[in-house]
Design a protein around this motif. Structure first.
Motif, PDB file in Angstrom:
ATOM      1  N   ILE A 305      82.398  48.955 -28.137  1.00 19.79           N
ATOM      2  CA  ILE A 305      83.896  48.155 -28.104  1.00 19.79           C
ATOM      3  C   ILE A 305      83.926  46.996 -27.254  1.00 19.79           C
ATOM      4  O   ILE A 305      82.963  46.428 -26.702  1.00 19.79           O
ATOM      5  CB  ILE A 305      84.948  49.043 -28.036  1.00 19.79           C
ATOM      6  N   GLY A 306      84.993  46.166 -27.648  1.00 18.71           N
ATOM      7  CA  GLY A 306      85.158  45.137 -26.737  1.00 18.71           C
ATOM      8  C   GLY A 306      86.360  44.214 -26.600  1.00 18.71           C
ATOM      9  O   GLY A 306      87.067  44.340 -27.514  1.00 18.71           O
ATOM     10  N   ASP A 363      78.921  53.622 -25.748  1.00 14.04           N
ATOM     11  CA  ASP A 363      77.745  53.070 -24.705  1.00 14.04           C
ATOM     12  C   ASP A 363      78.080  52.083 -23.963  1.00 14.04           C
ATOM     13  O   ASP A 363      78.058  51.821 -22.807  1.00 14.04           O
ATOM     14  CB  ASP A 363      76.600  52.809 -25.541  1.00 14.04           C
ATOM     15  N   GLY A 364      78.977  50.789 -24.510  1.00 10.88           N
ATOM     16  CA  GLY A 364      79.181  49.802 -24.015  1.00 10.88           C
ATOM     17  C   GLY A 364      80.648  49.075 -24.173  1.00 10.88           C
ATOM     18  O   GLY A 364      81.211  49.379 -25.174  1.00 10.88           O
ATOM     19  N   VAL A 365      80.908  48.134 -23.411  1.00 12.74           N
ATOM     20  CA  VAL A 365      81.981  47.092 -23.729  1.00 12.74           C
ATOM     21  C   VAL A 365      81.621  45.903 -23.566  1.00 12.74           C
ATOM     22  O   VAL A 365      81.003  45.107 -22.432  1.00 12.74           O
ATOM     23  CB  VAL A 365      83.180  47.579 -22.440  1.00 12.74           C
ATOM     24  N   LEU A 366      81.574  45.019 -24.525  1.00 12.69           N
ATOM     25  CA  LEU A 366      81.441  43.348 -24.800  1.00 12.69           C
ATOM     26  C   LEU A 366      82.793  42.999 -23.926  1.00 12.69           C
ATOM     27  O   LEU A 366      83.809  43.142 -24.480  1.00 12.69           O
ATOM     28  CB  LEU A 366      81.185  42.894 -25.859  1.00 12.69           C
ATOM     29  N   LEU A 529      70.094  40.446 -44.159  1.00 12.64           N
ATOM     30  CA  LEU A 529      69.547  41.821 -43.607  1.00 12.64           C
ATOM     31  C   LEU A 529      68.110  41.984 -43.983  1.00 12.64           C
ATOM     32  O   LEU A 529      67.402  42.656 -43.259  1.00 12.64           O
ATOM     33  CB  LEU A 529      70.298  43.098 -43.944  1.00 12.64           C
ATOM     34  N   ILE A 530      67.693  41.121 -44.771  1.00 11.95           N
ATOM     35  CA  ILE A 530      66.213  41.457 -45.107  1.00 11.95           C
ATOM     36  C   ILE A 530      65.227  40.840 -43.905  1.00 11.95           C
ATOM     37  O   ILE A 530      64.332  41.648 -43.643  1.00 11.95           O
ATOM     38  CB  ILE A 530      65.927  40.298 -46.327  1.00 11.95           C
ATOM     39  N   GLY A 531      65.837  39.939 -43.046  1.00 12.72           N
ATOM     40  CA  GLY A 531      65.013  39.745 -41.822  1.00 12.72           C
ATOM     41  C   GLY A 531      65.224  40.458 -40.493  1.00 12.72           C
ATOM     42  O   GLY A 531      64.460  40.190 -39.434  1.00 12.72           O
ATOM     43  N   GLY A 532      66.292  41.369 -40.566  1.00 11.82           N
ATOM     44  CA  GLY A 532      66.737  41.861 -39.324  1.00 11.82           C
ATOM     45  C   GLY A 532      68.057  42.385 -39.439  1.00 11.82           C
ATOM     46  O   GLY A 532      68.894  41.872 -40.135  1.00 11.82           O
ATOM     47  N   PRO A 533      68.407  43.182 -38.348  1.00 12.18           N
ATOM     48  CA  PRO A 533      69.742  43.658 -38.211  1.00 12.18           C
ATOM     49  C   PRO A 533      70.908  42.636 -38.015  1.00 12.18           C
ATOM     50  O   PRO A 533      70.440  41.712 -37.202  1.00 12.18           O
ATOM     51  CB  PRO A 533      69.634  44.927 -37.164  1.00 12.18           C
ATOM     52  N   MET A 534      71.961  42.919 -38.349  1.00 13.84           N
ATOM     53  CA  MET A 534      73.317  42.066 -38.076  1.00 13.84           C
ATOM     54  C   MET A 534      74.133  42.474 -37.248  1.00 13.84           C
ATOM     55  O   MET A 534      74.481  43.724 -37.524  1.00 13.84           O
ATOM     56  CB  MET A 534      73.760  41.227 -39.301  1.00 13.84           C
ATOM     57  N   ASP A 535      74.672  41.730 -36.281  1.00 11.97           N
ATOM     58  CA  ASP A 535      75.840  42.244 -35.609  1.00 11.97           C
ATOM     59  C   ASP A 535      77.032  41.923 -36.363  1.00 11.97           C
ATOM     60  O   ASP A 535      77.930  40.850 -36.131  1.00 11.97           O
ATOM     61  CB  ASP A 535      76.024  41.563 -34.125  1.00 11.97           C
ATOM     62  N   TYR A 536      77.569  42.692 -37.411  1.00 11.97           N
ATOM     63  CA  TYR A 536      78.555  42.457 -38.211  1.00 11.97           C
ATOM     64  C   TYR A 536      79.920  42.642 -37.783  1.00 11.97           C
ATOM     65  O   TYR A 536      80.915  42.285 -37.999  1.00 11.97           O
ATOM     66  CB  TYR A 536      78.096  43.079 -39.803  1.00 11.97           C
ATOM     67  N   THR A 537      79.884  43.573 -36.889  1.00 14.93           N
ATOM     68  CA  THR A 537      81.206  43.909 -36.027  1.00 14.93           C
ATOM     69  C   THR A 537      81.876  44.687 -37.165  1.00 14.93           C
ATOM     70  O   THR A 537      83.318  43.976 -37.175  1.00 14.93           O
ATOM     71  CB  THR A 537      81.863  42.924 -35.347  1.00 14.93           C
ATOM     72  N   PRO A 538      81.934  45.646 -37.672  1.00 14.93           N
ATOM     73  CA  PRO A 538      82.815  46.424 -38.443  1.00 14.93           C
ATOM     74  C   PRO A 538      83.752  47.124 -37.863  1.00 14.93           C
ATOM     75  O   PRO A 538      83.852  47.124 -36.595  1.00 14.93           O
ATOM     76  CB  PRO A 538      81.857  47.140 -39.184  1.00 14.93           C
ATOM     77  N   GLY A 539      84.473  48.063 -38.563  1.00 14.39           N
ATOM     78  CA  GLY A 539      85.377  48.859 -37.774  1.00 14.39           C
ATOM     79  C   GLY A 539      86.782  48.346 -37.980  1.00 14.39           C
ATOM     80  O   GLY A 539      87.538  49.241 -36.925  1.00 14.39           O
ATOM     81  N   VAL A 540      87.216  47.573 -38.680  1.00 14.12           N
ATOM     82  CA  VAL A 540      88.639  46.917 -38.678  1.00 14.12           C
ATOM     83  C   VAL A 540      89.528  47.956 -39.357  1.00 14.12           C
ATOM     84  O   VAL A 540      89.366  48.049 -40.471  1.00 14.12           O
ATOM     85  CB  VAL A 540      88.576  45.542 -38.899  1.00 14.12           C
ATOM     86  N   PHE A 541      90.577  48.408 -38.834  1.00  8.69           N
ATOM     87  CA  PHE A 541      91.622  49.515 -39.250  1.00  8.69           C
ATOM     88  C   PHE A 541      92.920  48.808 -39.680  1.00  8.69           C
ATOM     89  O   PHE A 541      93.363  49.312 -40.883  1.00  8.69           O
ATOM     90  CB  PHE A 541      91.699  50.618 -38.561  1.00  8.69           C
ATOM     91  N   ALA A 577      82.623  48.695 -32.853  1.00  2.40           N
ATOM     92  CA  ALA A 577      83.852  49.294 -33.344  1.00  2.40           C
ATOM     93  C   ALA A 577      84.857  48.321 -32.908  1.00  2.40           C
ATOM     94  O   ALA A 577      85.351  47.972 -31.563  1.00  2.40           O
ATOM     95  CB  ALA A 577      84.442  50.459 -32.927  1.00  2.40           C
ATOM     96  N   ALA A 578      85.237  47.257 -33.937  1.00  2.00           N
ATOM     97  CA  ALA A 578      85.786  45.696 -33.580  1.00  2.00           C
ATOM     98  C   ALA A 578      87.372  45.960 -33.385  1.00  2.00           C
ATOM     99  O   ALA A 578      87.723  45.026 -32.423  1.00  2.00           O
ATOM    100  CB  ALA A 578      85.556  44.781 -34.751  1.00  2.00           C
TER     101      ALA A 578
END
Length: 703
Positions: A305-306, A363-366, A529-541, A577-578
């Motif tokens: 989260i962050g 695990d972490g906090v940005l 995403l063909i080239g690698g993972p994205m930090d898309y930051t989903p989870g907006v409620f 979890a944005a």
């Protein structure tokens, strides 16, 4: 505009001497040869249907100040065939093992007049072709400048394309779906404002480019292993439907500085009659070198989260003070400035996020906005804008590190460079040392704004080299990197798996900047995403941004169930979890899925997929018999019918289904969802409705 050869339709198919290569399963065939002028061409067919017509290969270069054409006058000296079938284990990924199976030909060429040698290496996989140019060590070629790459991809018809505008500085665009011949007329509408952008043509698009033919084939054009070379865009000649490779230039207009022996990145073409095969391909990773980090035990997936979304929405601020300020690092005395109540990265506020992360198992906090310099960082093209080690007076680095450690949480560092790559490299060792000293094992870096040195672009050769330097340097310090606004990934995370994420596309933040098109998330897995993972930051409620900031009337174009589905559909070893903790507290039963969904997988099955319409993905949780399913849907409501035959036969599972309510809609009823528990087996079939802009998420746990 670049010079374009008229496609020599049928040349290779009719040529008795044409060289051929077939994929391991025989479904894809490549032909290549030189014509009477010694020009190089290739063709590609899938199941006997031509998908790339005769297309040109070669370069324009400058050697000792003299222009040379390396696209004609060649003869084939030798062809060496090979094949490989190996299985390798990724440090993280969508499966625990990846098969690398291909046939290969190395074609040695020599230009008759100059004596210059150039090789073409073709690799055919069951899902597509990768090829690159190689320049062996030789007397006739040492240092040289690439002034133009002449690689072509000749289309066979006016296909449907899912594209974003070609741009040397930004990939943060919504996708447009159109015919190839409509790109130029739709370009202006597709080209939205950004902090830094440089278009080059109204027929220019970016890779990875997803295409669909009227005959039901799916094509994907991209590149792999982008190292020491500029990023490749594509420019369409609408008269002949030929895409030309269009490299990102440097500040003086050159494309690449090279020295033999050398090679280019791979140019890739994927093809299938099933869209799911494009998603399942690991060809891009397979064209990269094996992992170069000997001990990878410190590289671990993270859910975090962050202190971020509140600034993105405008509720809070990165800056310590709201007073007009001209900041000089090392000279400005922040104790003399009035602290803003809106400064989010303060000790007490960050402790609240640490508490929330610990309570819910993250695990972490940005934390963004922790370091001095944010008051006048943007738009001034400052070289020395941040030092990456000096916190604001209200951010206690030592106590926060101790507090996080006591609660079993890691803090995630943020390095915004403001595009000043020279300044970042100037401070990089000190910044990484500071991170390790204070318990930070991962960094989110950013490159917002125009690149400095002035005149360079985000995707030119020297700046691509900067991003690579940052990743390799971070590996020396055992630091994981999540780079935003950097060049799009091309599978390099196989070689350097500490590159655990990138942004490099239009992420969730744009939902707070006016919104993204509802079909956006059904296209990104086929492209970015063909080239690698994205930090898309989903989870907006909370979809109504005005409830966070009354001055921001943006709307998140997604249902809550769609946001949950993203955690499975978008693979990433780094998921956020944005939203704000208070919004999760309003929907704790739905928040449970974000808490429960794993980060590591043994196997992935793509259940259904159609770009721009829908994707449903199932993943096996690593080390268990549990499965997780995610769905994201486009603009039209639909019902998915899922066969669960991937489950272990004879075993009973409990499925928890999070889905759109019957009256859910991304615009006027996005938070309407239902949760249902049911018993399933490998013989079960589920019918689940997704709302417009909706989706669903399922956790299937073995009893």
């Amino acid at each position: 505009m670049k010079r374009t050869l008229f496609p020599l339709f049928g040349l290779l198919a009719a040529s008795i001497s044409a060289n051929e290569l077939h994929s391991p399963d025989g479904g894809i065939s490549l032909q290549y040869d030189t014509d009477e002028s010694g020009s190089l061409h290739y063709e590609l067919a899938f199941q006997d249907q031509t998908i790339i017509d005769a297309s040109m290969l070669g370069f324009e270069v400058r050697i000792d100040g003299e222009a040379k054409n390396l696209s004609e006058g060649f003869e084939i000296l030798k062809v060496v065939e090979g094949q490989s079938d190996e299985t390798w284990t990724p440090v993280w990924g969508e499966e625990s093992e990846i098969r690398n199976h291909y046939t290969e030909q190395l074609v040695s060429l020599q230009q008759k007049d100059s004596g210059i040698q150039m090789n073409l290496r073709f690799r055919l996989f069951d899902e597509g072709l990768g090829f690159r140019y190689e320049f062996p060590e030789q007397e006739n070629l040492g240092h040289f400048v690439v002034t133009d790459e002449l690689t072509e991809f000749a289309m066979t018809a006016d296909h449907t394309a899912f594209w974003i505008p070609g741009d040397y500085d930004s990939q943060e665009y919504d996708y447009t779906e159109s015919r190839l011949t409509e790109i130029s007329s739709k370009f202006d509408d597709a080209y939205s404002d950004n902090a830094s952008q440089t278009s080059f043509s109204k027929t220019g698009v970016q890779t990875a480019l997803m295409l669909k033919t009227d005959t039901g084939l799916y094509l994907n054009l991209h590149e792999a292993a982008l190292i020491d070379y500029p990023a490749m865009h594509l420019n369409l000649d609408p008269d002949y439907l030929v895409f030309e490779a269009w490299l990102t230039p440097n500040a003086v207009g050159d494309m690449a500085y090279m020295q033999a022996p050398a090679h280019t990145p791979w140019r890739t073409i994927m093809v299938s009659d099933d869209a799911r095969d494009i998603l399942a391909s690991r060809m891009t990773y397979n064209l990269n070198e094996p992992c170069k980090i000997e001990d990878t035990s410190w590289i671990k997936p993270m859910k975090y989260i962050g202190v971020w979304w509140e600034m993105i929405t405008g509720k809070s601020s990165w800056a310590y003070t709201d007073e007009p300020a001209s900041i000089k690092i090392g000279e400005t005395d922040y104790t003399q400035l009035k602290r803003s109540d809106r400064h989010a990265a303060n000790t007490d506020h960050v402790k609240m996020y640490i508490d929330y992360a610990a309570k819910h198992g993250f695990d972490g906090v940005l934390v963004e906005g922790w370091n001095i310099g944010w008051e006048d960082w943007f738009g001034h093209e400052k070289d020395y804008v941040f030092d990456f080690v000096t916190p604001y007076p209200d951010f206690d680095v030592v106590s926060l590190n101790e507090y996080a450690s006591e609660n079993g949480v890691e803090l995630i560092m943020h390095h915004e460079t403001s595009g000043s790559t020279r300044n970042y490299e100037r401070h990089m060792d000190a910044a990484y040392s500071f991170m390790k000293q204070h318990g930070y094992n991962a960094v989110k870096s950013g490159y917002v704004g125009n690149i400095l040195p002035k005149g360079e672009y985000h995707y030119s050769q020297s700046i691509v080299n900067h991003y690579q330097y940052a990743v390799e340097k971070a590996a020396d310090y055992e630091i994981m990197v999540n780079a935003h606004e950097a060049v799009r990934p091309t599978g390099i995370a196989r070689t350097y798996p500490n590159l655990i994420g990138n942004e490099s596309a239009r992420g969730t933040e744009f939902q707070a900047f006016g919104g993204s098109r509802v079909h956006h998330v059904t296209i990104l897995p086929f492209t970015r995403l063909i080239g690698g993972p994205m930090d898309y930051t989903p989870g907006v409620f909370e979809m109504d941004i005005s409830k966070l900031n009354p001055e921001n009337d943006s709307h998140v174009n997604s249902t809550l169930a769609n946001q949950l589905g993203l955690y499975v559909v978008f693979y990433s070893p780094l998921h956020m979890a944005a939203d704000l903790p208070e919004n999760y507290d309003r929907f704790l039963d739905a928040f449970q899925f974000i808490k429960d969904v794993p980060m590591e997988w043994s196997k992935t099955v793509y259940l259904e997929a159609e770009p721009g319409r829908y994707i449903t993905t199932a993943r096996n949780e690593k080390g268990t018999e549990n499965w997780w399913i995610g769905n994201v849907n486009g603009a039209d409501a639909r019902t998915a019918e899922l066969n669960l035959d991937f489950l272990v036969p004879g075993k009973t599972y409990t499925a928890t289904l999070y889905r759109d309510a019957e009256d859910a809609h991304y615009l006027d009823n996005p938070q309407a969802y239902e949760i249902e528990m049911l018993e399933v087996t490998s013989k079960s079939t589920l019918k689940i409705q997704s709302a417009p802009g909706g989706g669903f998420a399922i956790g299937i746990v073995a009893d």
